[in-house]
Design a protein around this motif. Structure first.
Motif, short mmCIF file in Angstrom:
data_model
loop_
_atom_site.label_atom_id
_atom_site.label_comp_id
_atom_site.label_asym_id
_atom_site.label_seq_id
_atom_site.Cartn_x
_atom_site.Cartn_y
_atom_site.Cartn_z
N ILE A 253 -105.86 -31.65 32.12
CA ILE A 253 -106.37 -32.79 32.89
C ILE A 253 -106.30 -34.06 32.05
O ILE A 253 -106.66 -34.08 30.88
N ASP A 254 -105.79 -35.12 32.70
CA ASP A 254 -105.66 -36.39 31.98
C ASP A 254 -107.00 -37.12 31.98
O ASP A 254 -107.95 -36.72 32.66
N THR A 255 -107.04 -38.18 31.19
CA THR A 255 -108.30 -38.92 31.01
C THR A 255 -108.83 -39.48 32.32
O THR A 255 -110.03 -39.42 32.58
N GLU A 256 -107.91 -39.97 33.15
CA GLU A 256 -108.35 -40.56 34.42
C GLU A 256 -108.98 -39.51 35.33
O GLU A 256 -110.03 -39.74 35.94
N THR A 257 -108.37 -38.34 35.38
CA THR A 257 -108.89 -37.26 36.22
C THR A 257 -110.24 -36.79 35.69
O THR A 257 -111.18 -36.53 36.45
N ARG A 258 -110.30 -36.70 34.36
CA ARG A 258 -111.54 -36.27 33.72
C ARG A 258 -112.67 -37.26 34.05
O ARG A 258 -113.78 -36.86 34.41
N ASP A 259 -112.37 -38.56 33.98
CA ASP A 259 -113.37 -39.58 34.30
C ASP A 259 -113.80 -39.49 35.76
O ASP A 259 -114.97 -39.64 36.10
N ARG A 260 -112.81 -39.22 36.63
CA ARG A 260 -113.09 -39.09 38.06
C ARG A 260 -114.00 -37.89 38.32
O ARG A 260 -114.93 -37.95 39.14
N LEU A 261 -113.76 -36.82 37.59
CA LEU A 261 -114.55 -35.60 37.77
C LEU A 261 -116.00 -35.83 37.31
O LEU A 261 -116.95 -35.45 38.00
N VAL A 262 -116.14 -36.46 36.16
CA VAL A 262 -117.49 -36.74 35.64
C VAL A 262 -118.22 -37.72 36.57
O VAL A 262 -119.41 -37.55 36.85
N ALA A 263 -117.49 -38.71 37.08
CA ALA A 263 -118.09 -39.68 38.00
C ALA A 263 -118.57 -38.98 39.27
O ALA A 263 -119.63 -39.30 39.82
N ALA A 264 -117.79 -38.00 39.74
CA ALA A 264 -118.17 -37.25 40.96
C ALA A 264 -119.45 -36.45 40.70
O ALA A 264 -120.32 -36.35 41.58
#
Ligand code: THU
Length: 149
Positions: free
Chosen positions: A3-14
């Motif tokens: 998982i890339d950084t953007e996806t990881r950030d999106r997941l944590v934000a969710a």
């Protein structure tokens, strides 16, 4: 699948957004969990407590139930979990210690993971760090659907 950084950030934000909907009047500890699937979809849930205390549902379990209801039977790539005591604004103040899924939730997540033959990375989010642990490390020698085949 990495998982890339953007996806990881999106997941944590969710997970963070999900925690806002936690029903945690007894412990005051709001938890959010977000599941990332191999098609990019994210399914999130939060803890749902109960006046009987013991019947409370954890965020990870709620997220897995929602995913199941949506027809998901595998493809689990990553999980993010975070939590904290309810702050003045009603949002959780993210705890110092990264939240690791409780034992029951490890087993519940394992069901979804094993169905699709994945070993998801679990992002355990704390106030200052995110610890990444494979599900197989959190729950070694897991009992799962394969045992009943
Ligand atoms: N909780 C979760 O939702 N997930 C975990 O992995 C640990 C604990 C919830 C259960 C209860 O509502 C509150 O956090 C305090 O234990």
């Amino acid at each position: 699948m990495a998982i890339d950084t953007e996806t990881r950030d999106r997941l944590v934000a969710a997970a963070r957004t999900a925690a806002l909907a936690a029903y945690a009047p007894y412990s005051g500890f709001r938890v959010g969990a977000a599941l990332l699937f191999d098609d990019g979809a994210i399914v999130a849930g939060s803890n749902v407590e109960n006046a009987s205390y013991g019947l409370s549902l954890c965020a990870e379990t709620v997220a897995c139930a929602i995913a199941s209801q949506a027809g998901r039977r595998g493809g689990l790539v990553a999980v993010a979990v975070l939590g904290g005591m309810t702050g003045a604004d009603g949002a959780p103040v993210i705890a110092e210690a990264p939240v690791t899924p409780c034992g029951r939730c490890r087993q519940v997540v394992n069901e979804l993971a094993q169905l699709g033959g994945t070993d998801p990375i679990v992002l355990c989010v704390g106030a200052r760090e995110i610890v990444e642990i494979r599900l197989s490390a959190l729950l070694p020698h897991a009992f799962g659907p394969a045992n009943l085949a």
